[in-house]
Design a protein around this motif. Sequence first.
Motif, PDB file in Angstrom:
ATOM      1  N   ASN A  65      -9.420  24.361 -29.958  1.00 49.17           N
ATOM      2  CA  ASN A  65      -9.253  25.273 -30.720  1.00 49.17           C
ATOM      3  C   ASN A  65      -9.450  24.379 -32.292  1.00 49.17           C
ATOM      4  OD1 ASN A  65      -9.653  27.819 -29.435  1.00 49.17           O
ATOM      5  ND2 ASN A  65      -7.591  27.106 -29.041  1.00 49.17           N
ATOM      6  N   HIS A  66      -9.862  25.088 -33.345  1.00 49.10           N
ATOM      7  CA  HIS A  66      -9.851  24.591 -35.051  1.00 49.10           C
ATOM      8  C   HIS A  66      -8.684  25.409 -35.665  1.00 49.10           C
ATOM      9  CE1 HIS A  66     -12.714  21.779 -34.084  1.00 49.10           C
ATOM     10  NE2 HIS A  66     -13.110  22.193 -32.980  1.00 49.10           N
ATOM     11  N   LEU A  67      -7.984  24.733 -36.862  1.00 49.19           N
ATOM     12  CA  LEU A  67      -7.172  25.418 -37.490  1.00 49.19           C
ATOM     13  C   LEU A  67      -7.716  25.027 -39.119  1.00 49.19           C
ATOM     14  CD1 LEU A  67      -4.726  26.964 -38.333  1.00 49.19           C
ATOM     15  CD2 LEU A  67      -2.852  24.765 -37.877  1.00 49.19           C
TER      16      LEU A  67
ATOM     17  N   VAL B 247       0.841  20.559 -31.092  1.00 48.79           N
ATOM     18  CA  VAL B 247      -0.451  20.963 -31.882  1.00 48.79           C
ATOM     19  C   VAL B 247      -1.878  19.917 -31.968  1.00 48.79           C
ATOM     20  CG1 VAL B 247      -1.331  20.630 -34.403  1.00 48.79           C
ATOM     21  CG2 VAL B 247       1.127  21.868 -34.505  1.00 48.79           C
ATOM     22  N   ALA B 248      -2.400  20.272 -30.667  1.00 50.32           N
ATOM     23  CA  ALA B 248      -3.662  19.807 -30.480  1.00 50.32           C
ATOM     24  C   ALA B 248      -4.896  20.190 -31.091  1.00 50.32           C
ATOM     25  CB  ALA B 248      -3.746  20.173 -28.833  1.00 50.32           C
ATOM     26  N   ALA B 249      -4.852  21.614 -31.376  1.00 54.42           N
ATOM     27  CA  ALA B 249      -6.056  21.886 -32.267  1.00 54.42           C
ATOM     28  C   ALA B 249      -6.406  21.369 -33.085  1.00 54.42           C
ATOM     29  CB  ALA B 249      -5.864  23.180 -33.035  1.00 54.42           C
ATOM     30  N   ARG B 250      -8.334  20.848 -33.631  1.00 49.33           N
ATOM     31  CA  ARG B 250      -8.302  20.313 -35.281  1.00 49.33           C
ATOM     32  C   ARG B 250      -7.705  21.230 -36.284  1.00 49.33           C
ATOM     33  NH1 ARG B 250     -13.188  17.488 -35.762  1.00 49.33           N
ATOM     34  NH2 ARG B 250     -12.670  16.392 -38.125  1.00 49.33           N
TER      35      ARG B 250
ATOM     36  N   ASN C 157     -12.248  28.562 -30.750  1.00 49.75           N
ATOM     37  CA  ASN C 157     -12.104  29.686 -31.662  1.00 49.75           C
ATOM     38  C   ASN C 157     -11.490  28.831 -33.028  1.00 49.75           C
ATOM     39  OD1 ASN C 157     -12.135  32.154 -29.865  1.00 49.75           O
ATOM     40  ND2 ASN C 157     -10.334  31.762 -29.299  1.00 49.75           N
ATOM     41  N   VAL C 158     -11.645  29.683 -34.274  1.00 45.14           N
ATOM     42  CA  VAL C 158     -10.698  29.045 -35.978  1.00 45.14           C
ATOM     43  C   VAL C 158     -10.057  29.987 -36.058  1.00 45.14           C
ATOM     44  CG1 VAL C 158     -11.717  28.971 -38.204  1.00 45.14           C
ATOM     45  CG2 VAL C 158     -13.510  27.992 -35.807  1.00 45.14           C
ATOM     46  N   LEU C 159      -8.666  29.574 -36.268  1.00 46.22           N
ATOM     47  CA  LEU C 159      -7.806  30.261 -36.771  1.00 46.22           C
ATOM     48  C   LEU C 159      -8.213  29.736 -38.972  1.00 46.22           C
ATOM     49  CD1 LEU C 159      -7.247  30.346 -34.288  1.00 46.22           C
ATOM     50  CD2 LEU C 159      -4.448  29.811 -34.432  1.00 46.22           C
ATOM     51  N   ILE C 160      -7.851  30.172 -39.596  1.00 41.78           N
ATOM     52  CA  ILE C 160      -7.223  30.428 -40.605  1.00 41.78           C
ATOM     53  C   ILE C 160      -7.066  31.366 -41.293  1.00 41.78           C
ATOM     54  CG2 ILE C 160      -8.527  30.558 -42.973  1.00 41.78           C
ATOM     55  CD1 ILE C 160     -11.447  30.987 -41.410  1.00 41.78           C
TER      56      ILE C 160
END
Length: 476
Positions: free
Chosen positions: A363-365, A396-399, A244-247
């Motif tokens: 996931n991506h932040l 914090v493992a998300a990119r 998923n992408v978190l913004i």
Amino acid sequence: MHIEFLGAAQEVTGSCHLVQVGRSRILLDCGLMQGGGKAREEEANGEPFPFDPASIDAVVLSHSHLDHCGRIPVLVKEGFKGKIYTQRACQEMCRVMFMDAAHIAERDAFTQNRKRERKGLPLIEPLFTTADAEKALRHFRGMDYDSPLKIADDVVLRLFDAGHILGSAIVQLDVEEKGHQRRIVFSGDLGHAGAPILRNPTFLKQADVVLMESTYGGRCHRSWEESFIEMGEVLKEARQSGGNVLIPAFAVGRTQELLYLFAKHYKEWGVADWQIYLDSPMAIEATEVYANHSHLYDAETRELWAKHQYKDLLPNLHITRSPDESMQINNIRKGAIIIAGSGMCEGGRIRHHLKNHVWREGNHLVFVGFQARNTLGRRIIEGATTIKLWGEEINVAARVHTIGGFSAHADQKGLIDWYRHFEDAPALLLVHGETESQQALIEAIKPWTMARAPSAGQQLDLLDPFSPLREVDAAS
């Protein structure tokens, strides 16, 4: 005849500047201090004003971000009786901002008081209530751009489009005292030229004193085209990693730009492969305000808006208003773009999404806005490997991605370009910026003027605007 710098002086938040001309006292902005954690914010925003609110004749508000307008309900509660002048769209947006902030303050006070009551501690009051917010809103008077209005015997106000968020304004005050006339221009927050939806900041030519923001005074943004390419690459990478992408996005301005860009680049970015969740009640209301003021859009956006609505442009957009709808998003393991506030991760639903998603490698932040010092967002982009949410340590493992070109603020080049349109190099005072950014801008703008960055409590003599800044006795 002077200006006293009371907030956003060698820091970014808490915008507040007091102009005194004869008997008239005009406040430019009245914003919240933000960043540094809830305890620091509550302490700073709960402090008494360094002036008697009842002595202020008028407030001129540059725009509706809380670090510029968020203490206005407190000002009214403490005795302010005058008018609050701002652009009409800003007036409408302030209702959204004030009511949301009041609900949060009331909820937080209720939660804390349950704990304090069990411990036998005195109860606390919210910074302001919904009733305080409603009372403050009755003091507003909306204005159009470039329409002069006499707001005091010796003060004429004009507002110009700042291109930062909907209804944002550059403030121009023409003041007179004992035959001496001066023109003060306060930039508010200047927009990033070429930004989606809004027009570019207005260039002005005449001023004796310029108060200019300096948020990005120490850097230049990537070009819009490079930023668009980068966002497309992020979505491509996230699609391949199966996450998923978190913004984290500011509810006013950035969220609407993102929705517009997802619609505009729908095919190019492969947006159809995603389900987009707008998970911020305040952002949802703000988006509706944007829809009510399409006459303030740039030409390209007006043309697109005339043919379509968001629902048509983004058929995969989901509006999640309720907490239950928001919680359901946490069950989604891939294919979701989640846009949620707050933009600096200091509150709001984004913190819940971080708790549920930031520890997963797929996931991506994506940060698309300024992260003030001492905020959770700032710690993450500076490389924090763990964060603490509700007492729990989370990896914090998300990119993590930072797309600086999406900023709603002018960068160093844009700030210098805006200032250089003034004739005769008026006195320049830098506000709304961290010290490092301000010093970099002072150096960069030296070929054109000697800029200064006042500290809180300093005062500028408008009769001699190039004279040294004066320290004001807090008791005076």
